[in-house]
Motif scaffolding. Structure first.
Motif, mmCIF file in Angstrom:
data_model
loop_
_atom_site.group_PDB
_atom_site.id
_atom_site.type_symbol
_atom_site.label_atom_id
_atom_site.label_comp_id
_atom_site.label_asym_id
_atom_site.label_seq_id
_atom_site.Cartn_x
_atom_site.Cartn_y
_atom_site.Cartn_z
ATOM 1 N N GLY A 51 -9.578 7.187 -15.238
ATOM 2 C CA GLY A 51 -11.469 7.295 -14.139
ATOM 3 C C GLY A 51 -10.794 8.365 -13.067
ATOM 4 O O GLY A 51 -11.664 7.748 -12.347
ATOM 5 N N THR A 52 -9.597 8.792 -13.347
ATOM 6 C CA THR A 52 -9.839 10.277 -12.438
ATOM 7 C C THR A 52 -11.067 11.149 -12.453
ATOM 8 O O THR A 52 -11.577 10.992 -13.340
ATOM 9 N N GLU A 71 -11.013 7.083 -2.781
ATOM 10 C CA GLU A 71 -10.655 6.521 -1.910
ATOM 11 C C GLU A 71 -9.349 4.894 -1.837
ATOM 12 O O GLU A 71 -9.075 4.682 -1.009
ATOM 13 N N ARG A 72 -9.728 4.818 -3.439
ATOM 14 C CA ARG A 72 -9.602 3.732 -3.648
ATOM 15 C C ARG A 72 -7.437 3.797 -3.583
ATOM 16 O O ARG A 72 -7.276 2.783 -3.098
ATOM 17 N N ALA A 73 -7.573 4.783 -4.120
ATOM 18 C CA ALA A 73 -5.888 5.285 -3.711
ATOM 19 C C ALA A 73 -5.585 4.976 -1.977
ATOM 20 O O ALA A 73 -4.461 4.935 -2.215
ATOM 21 N N GLU A 78 -2.981 2.091 1.994
ATOM 22 C CA GLU A 78 -2.826 1.552 3.377
ATOM 23 C C GLU A 78 -2.327 0.264 3.228
ATOM 24 O O GLU A 78 -2.204 -0.884 4.240
ATOM 25 N N ILE A 79 -2.975 -0.619 2.498
ATOM 26 C CA ILE A 79 -2.994 -1.795 1.698
ATOM 27 C C ILE A 79 -0.834 -1.645 2.359
ATOM 28 O O ILE A 79 -0.224 -2.822 2.845
#
Length: 149
Positions: A51-52, A71-73, A78-79
């Motif tokens: 997915g990269t 952005e998901r990473a 952060e989560i």
């Protein structure tokens, strides 16, 4: 005459060879692992296994690909940080509540002071005045309507 016909044919074959060579220099391969989409300065490459997403361009000395920030990473990072902070705060709160003296049930009762005699006199005076006005109003209504109420 055959020479004149073979020159255009050789040109077409040469162009096909150049096109296939340039297509091979793009970072595509590994049995369809990558999906390429053309953009202004090169191509965007999607790795269908991981997915990269990368942007690839011909830098003059060959093709180079740079990974597009995900952005998901960043959100996952952060989560994770917030979850650790939350656990830390819960631990601190639990430690503080263990240190605070625990009150017995009898010590938790709230005491409300009784009204003083002066407060009771003021309240009784207010109720008497209200009752008097109500009786007077009922009397006026009976007089105005001739006792039909």
């Amino acid at each position: 005459m055959q020479t004149t016909h073979s020159v255009p044919l050789l040109c077409v074959i040469s162009l096909l060879g150049i096109a296939s060579a340039s297509a091979q220099s793009l970072p595509d391969g590994e049995n369809g692992r990558y999906t390429l989409s053309p953009v202004k300065d090169g191509v965007v490459r999607l790795d269908t296994r991981t997915g990269t997403v990368s942007t690839c361009a011909d830098a003059g000395n060959g093709w180079t690909c740079r990974v597009v920030p995900d952005e998901r990473a960043a959100l996952d990072t952060e989560i994770g940080r917030l979850q650790k902070e939350n656990e830390s705060l819960k631990t601190q709160l639990a430690a503080k509540s263990d240190v605070a003296p625990k009150l017995k049930e009898s010590e938790r009762k709230i005491e409300i002071p009784l009204p003083s005699d002066r407060d009771m006199d003021r309240m009784m005076s207010t109720v008497e005045n209200a009752w008097r006005r109500l009786v007077e109003m009922a009397g006026r209504l009976q007089r105005d309507y001739g006792g039909k109420i």
